[in-house]
Design an enzyme around this catalytic site. Sequence first.
Site, PDB file in Angstrom:
ATOM      1  N   ASN A   1       2.788  21.903  19.173  1.00 53.74           N
ATOM      2  CA  ASN A   1       4.139  21.357  19.363  1.00 53.74           C
ATOM      3  C   ASN A   1       4.376  20.883  20.804  1.00 53.74           C
ATOM      4  O   ASN A   1       5.494  20.972  21.321  1.00 53.74           O
ATOM      5  CB  ASN A   1       5.235  22.359  18.946  1.00 53.74           C
TER       6      ASN A   1
ATOM      7  N   CYS B   1       2.670  20.169  14.117  1.00 54.74           N
ATOM      8  CA  CYS B   1       1.293  20.053  14.603  1.00 54.74           C
ATOM      9  C   CYS B   1       0.827  21.442  15.014  1.00 54.74           C
ATOM     10  O   CYS B   1       1.410  22.447  14.577  1.00 54.74           O
ATOM     11  CB  CYS B   1       1.167  19.017  15.722  1.00 54.74           C
TER      12      CYS B   1
ATOM     13  N   CYS C   1       2.130  17.915  21.872  1.00 56.92           N
ATOM     14  CA  CYS C   1       1.599  16.536  21.919  1.00 56.92           C
ATOM     15  C   CYS C   1       2.101  15.692  20.744  1.00 56.92           C
ATOM     16  O   CYS C   1       2.959  14.820  20.908  1.00 56.92           O
ATOM     17  CB  CYS C   1       0.065  16.548  21.916  1.00 56.92           C
ATOM     18  N   ARG C   2       1.555  15.932  19.538  1.00 63.44           N
ATOM     19  CA  ARG C   2       1.784  15.018  18.422  1.00 63.44           C
ATOM     20  C   ARG C   2       3.146  15.163  17.755  1.00 63.44           C
ATOM     21  O   ARG C   2       3.842  14.168  17.532  1.00 63.44           O
ATOM     22  CB  ARG C   2       0.671  15.195  17.370  1.00 63.44           C
ATOM     23  N   SER C   3       3.533  16.378  17.386  1.00 60.21           N
ATOM     24  CA  SER C   3       4.783  16.493  16.617  1.00 60.21           C
ATOM     25  C   SER C   3       6.037  16.207  17.451  1.00 60.21           C
ATOM     26  O   SER C   3       6.974  15.610  16.917  1.00 60.21           O
ATOM     27  CB  SER C   3       4.881  17.830  15.862  1.00 60.21           C
TER      28      SER C   3
ATOM     29  N   ASP D   1      -6.023  14.851  17.659  1.00 59.90           N
ATOM     30  CA  ASP D   1      -5.330  15.703  18.626  1.00 59.90           C
ATOM     31  C   ASP D   1      -5.598  15.207  20.047  1.00 59.90           C
ATOM     32  O   ASP D   1      -6.725  15.321  20.534  1.00 59.90           O
ATOM     33  CB  ASP D   1      -5.842  17.136  18.459  1.00 59.90           C
TER      34      ASP D   1
HETATM   35  P1  4NP Z   1      -0.616  19.309  19.496  1.00 62.45           P
HETATM   36  O1  4NP Z   1      -1.840  19.445  20.522  1.00 62.45           O
HETATM   37  O2  4NP Z   1      -0.966  20.173  18.310  1.00 62.45           O
HETATM   38  O3  4NP Z   1      -0.605  17.871  19.157  1.00 62.45           O
HETATM   39  O4  4NP Z   1       0.610  19.779  20.244  1.00 62.45           O
HETATM   40  C1  4NP Z   1      -2.358  20.675  20.961  1.00 62.45           C
HETATM   41  C2  4NP Z   1      -1.757  21.343  21.997  1.00 62.45           C
HETATM   42  C3  4NP Z   1      -2.294  22.534  22.456  1.00 62.45           C
HETATM   43  C4  4NP Z   1      -3.435  23.053  21.855  1.00 62.45           C
HETATM   44  C5  4NP Z   1      -4.010  22.386  20.811  1.00 62.45           C
HETATM   45  C6  4NP Z   1      -3.463  21.197  20.355  1.00 62.45           C
HETATM   46  N1  4NP Z   1      -3.995  24.259  22.347  1.00 62.45           N
HETATM   47  O5  4NP Z   1      -5.036  24.673  21.810  1.00 62.45           O
HETATM   48  O6  4NP Z   1      -3.439  24.890  23.247  1.00 62.45           O
END
Ligand code: 4NP
Length: 162
Positions: free
Chosen positions: A17, A14, A19-21, A131
């Site tokens: 790294n 993702c 939340c989703r992955s 997201d």
């Molecule tokens: P993820 O979510 O890609 O599912 O881990 C996010 C976590 C942090 C950010 C964006 C998406 N960020 O912009 O910091």
Amino acid sequence: MTTQTTPIRVLFVCLGNICRSPMAEAVFQKIVADAGLERRFEIASVGTGAWHVGERPHPGTQAVLQRYNVPLRSEKRAQRLRQEDLETYDYIIAMDGENVQDIERYRAALNGKLVRLLEFASSTAPRDVPDPYYTQGFDQVYNLVLDGCMGLLEHIRGQRQI
Ligand code: 4NP
């Protein structure tokens, strides 16, 4: 004598790294373990961005996994995708189309091993895991991730005849 087989390597990707992955990594690990196939797989997750490297998964991801009794590795920390991951892993599973584009910037020709998770989901839409970092929709994300992970395991079992 036990037969040694090369593990099937699955990498969830993702953006951050956190939340989703990491959620997909934990859910897939549990599905694989429940199917008695734990020893056949190596499962990990990374992000295309480096902002959160070294951090534990987001509290929203931790809470939803706990609620559904999905174990999360205590040592899991956010990591960034490395060029060599694209060689090492057999299945590169992206959460959304932006991840796919970012991964293809590292290497364009991935010969079909780069796929979005929800291509394996039972329902036809959506194909992107939203997201939850911005929307806080961790429960919705969990349900999509679970659906995709179940389809992914079926797909791999069919391909690998396991
Ligand atoms: P993820 O979510 O890609 O599912 O881990 C996010 C976590 C942090 C950010 C964006 C998406 N960020 O912009 O910091």
